[in-house]
Design a protein around this motif. Structure first.
Motif, short mmCIF file in Angstrom:
data_model
loop_
_atom_site.label_atom_id
_atom_site.label_comp_id
_atom_site.label_asym_id
_atom_site.label_seq_id
_atom_site.Cartn_x
_atom_site.Cartn_y
_atom_site.Cartn_z
N LEU A 91 18.09 -20.92 30.88
CA LEU A 91 17.67 -21.78 31.98
C LEU A 91 16.15 -21.80 32.04
O LEU A 91 15.50 -20.74 32.09
CB LEU A 91 18.23 -21.28 33.31
CG LEU A 91 19.76 -21.21 33.44
CD1 LEU A 91 20.14 -20.83 34.86
CD2 LEU A 91 20.42 -22.51 33.03
N LEU A 92 15.58 -23.03 32.04
CA LEU A 92 14.14 -23.23 32.03
C LEU A 92 13.73 -24.14 33.17
O LEU A 92 14.50 -25.03 33.56
CB LEU A 92 13.69 -23.89 30.72
CG LEU A 92 14.08 -23.23 29.39
CD1 LEU A 92 13.89 -24.22 28.25
CD2 LEU A 92 13.25 -21.98 29.17
N PRO A 93 12.52 -23.99 33.71
CA PRO A 93 12.00 -25.02 34.62
C PRO A 93 11.85 -26.32 33.85
O PRO A 93 11.52 -26.30 32.66
CB PRO A 93 10.64 -24.46 35.06
CG PRO A 93 10.64 -23.02 34.67
CD PRO A 93 11.56 -22.88 33.51
N TRP A 102 11.73 -12.50 32.92
CA TRP A 102 13.15 -12.80 32.91
C TRP A 102 13.82 -12.38 34.22
O TRP A 102 13.39 -11.44 34.89
CB TRP A 102 13.86 -12.08 31.76
CG TRP A 102 13.48 -12.62 30.42
CD1 TRP A 102 12.51 -12.15 29.59
CD2 TRP A 102 14.07 -13.74 29.76
NE1 TRP A 102 12.44 -12.91 28.45
CE2 TRP A 102 13.39 -13.90 28.53
CE3 TRP A 102 15.09 -14.63 30.08
CZ2 TRP A 102 13.72 -14.90 27.62
CZ3 TRP A 102 15.41 -15.63 29.18
CH2 TRP A 102 14.73 -15.76 27.97
N ILE A 103 14.88 -13.11 34.53
CA ILE A 103 15.76 -12.77 35.65
C ILE A 103 17.10 -12.37 35.05
O ILE A 103 17.69 -13.15 34.29
CB ILE A 103 15.95 -13.96 36.60
CG1 ILE A 103 14.58 -14.46 37.09
CG2 ILE A 103 16.84 -13.59 37.78
CD1 ILE A 103 14.61 -15.88 37.58
N ALA A 104 17.56 -11.17 35.35
CA ALA A 104 18.80 -10.67 34.77
C ALA A 104 19.95 -10.83 35.77
O ALA A 104 19.73 -10.91 36.98
CB ALA A 104 18.66 -9.21 34.38
N GLY A 105 21.18 -10.85 35.24
CA GLY A 105 22.37 -11.01 36.07
C GLY A 105 23.07 -9.70 36.34
O GLY A 105 22.44 -8.66 36.51
N SER A 155 17.23 -21.12 41.77
CA SER A 155 16.04 -21.29 42.59
C SER A 155 14.89 -20.44 42.08
O SER A 155 13.72 -20.86 42.12
CB SER A 155 16.36 -20.93 44.05
OG SER A 155 17.29 -21.84 44.60
N LEU A 156 15.20 -19.25 41.59
CA LEU A 156 14.15 -18.37 41.05
C LEU A 156 13.54 -18.98 39.79
O LEU A 156 12.32 -18.93 39.58
CB LEU A 156 14.72 -16.99 40.76
CG LEU A 156 15.06 -16.15 42.00
CD1 LEU A 156 15.96 -14.98 41.62
CD2 LEU A 156 13.79 -15.65 42.67
N VAL A 157 14.39 -19.55 38.93
CA VAL A 157 13.88 -20.21 37.72
C VAL A 157 13.03 -21.41 38.12
O VAL A 157 11.93 -21.63 37.60
CB VAL A 157 15.04 -20.65 36.81
CG1 VAL A 157 14.52 -21.51 35.65
CG2 VAL A 157 15.78 -19.43 36.26
N ALA A 158 13.51 -22.22 39.06
CA ALA A 158 12.77 -23.40 39.50
C ALA A 158 11.42 -23.04 40.09
O ALA A 158 10.44 -23.77 39.92
CB ALA A 158 13.60 -24.17 40.54
N ALA A 159 11.35 -21.89 40.76
CA ALA A 159 10.11 -21.46 41.40
C ALA A 159 9.13 -20.83 40.41
O ALA A 159 8.01 -20.49 40.79
CB ALA A 159 10.42 -20.47 42.52
N GLY A 198 10.81 -16.62 36.71
CA GLY A 198 11.16 -16.18 35.37
C GLY A 198 12.21 -17.10 34.77
O GLY A 198 12.68 -18.04 35.43
N LEU A 199 12.56 -16.84 33.53
CA LEU A 199 13.63 -17.57 32.85
C LEU A 199 14.92 -16.76 32.98
O LEU A 199 14.90 -15.59 33.37
CB LEU A 199 13.28 -17.78 31.38
CG LEU A 199 11.91 -18.38 31.08
CD1 LEU A 199 11.74 -18.59 29.58
CD2 LEU A 199 11.70 -19.68 31.84
#
Length: 301
Positions: A174-176, A197-200, A233-237, A240-241
């Protein structure tokens, strides 16, 4: 053979530290607790408690039994819940526990088909990531569990369970929308070595770390969440990816986020699990058929 009622009372005495406190917790009189412990000691043929002043102290035999009591009571509880589940399933009531992206995609499609063809079936929907969903199934807290696993990280399926493989789910990044690589159809993970990065969930994070290690780098994970809407939302902001399964793309609703195929390709296996003795029950089969049909419409099944 020990009486389960005596084991439960014994366990409560150990947990609370006295006959009086155990009686209060169980709703018994103190003499009733004393009688049950004496009956248990007769069954065991050995003393389980001694007095140390005003305190109760376990004997060596009591300590041995205490180590087993919680497991015994846990197994009895699970057995009771699994038997009760069979009665619910025969009445057409099914508890389905799934991970978030399946609850947002496969489950609604499966339930729409099910209700159209079999309106008498009632489904209660629960949510949990694996391995918690499988633990809830074994504990009798749900009837069908949807879970996923990654290559090289698959755990043994407990013998009590049957696995029904539904589909393979391709991972994406997922990318902006303004990211330089967003114009590509596919993105190689090694090109994103310097990204934040944002981890799940724990299982997804472990797989992500493993894949990055194969590509020769350790990712800079700045945020962790298993909430797919928060992730977008975090990716959009620009925080991170994120690496997300293709199922997430079907409800990707943030106009400032786009998904691209990740290279090298990594697929997770999505499966349904059910207790072996529940597999032949009609309500179980109907829900599983609905899940199979929904999965068959997905790419990579």
């Amino acid at each position: 053979m020990f009486d389960s009622r005596h084991i439960r009372t014994f366990h409560e005495v150990v947990a609370t530290g006295s006959y009086t406190a155990a009686a209060r917790s169980l709703g018994y009189t103190q003499p009733a607790v004393t009688q049950q412990i004496r009956a248990l000691e007769r069954e065991a043929g050995i003393q389980l408690f001694t007095r140390d002043g005003r305190r109760m102290r376990l004997t060596e035999a009591g300590e041995t039994l205490a180590r087993h009591a919680e497991v015994i009571l846990g197994n009895l509880g699970a057995a009771q819940r699994q038997v009760q589940a069979m009665a619910r399933l025969r009445a057409g009531r099914v508890r389905l526990c799934a991970f978030p992206s399946a609850n947002a995609t496969l489950v609604p499609e499966a339930m729409a088909r099910l209700l159209a063809d079999h309106p008498g079936v009632r489904v209660e929907l629960l949510e949990a990531e694996p391995p918690e969903s499988l633990q809830r199934l074994l504990a009798g807290e749900c009837d069908i569990a949807l879970a996923f696993s990654y290559p090289g990280m698959r755990a043994e399926v407990p013998p009590e369970l049957v696995e029904i493989r539904l589909m393979e789910d391709l991972l994406t990044v997922l990318l902006p929308v303004g990211h330089p690589l967003a114009r590509r159809h596919a993105v190689r993970l090694s090109e994103l070595e310097q990204a934040r990065w944002i981890a799940g969930c724990a299982r997804c994070r472990a797989n992500f770390l493993h894949v990055c290690a194969d590509e020769g780098f350790e990712p800079d994970i700045v945020f962790t969440t298993d909430d797919n809407l928060a992730l977008q939302s975090l990716v959009a902001a620009g925080v991170g990816l994120a690496v997300a399964p293709s199922l997430v793309l079907s409800f990707l609703n943030h106009r400032k986020v786009t998904g691209r195929t990740l290279e090298p390709h990594v697929r997770r296996q999505v499966s349904a699990y059910v207790l072996r003795e529940h597999l032949a029950l009609p309500a179980t089969g109907l829900v599983l058929d609905g899940l199979r049909s929904a999965a068959a419409t997905r790419v990579g099944c």
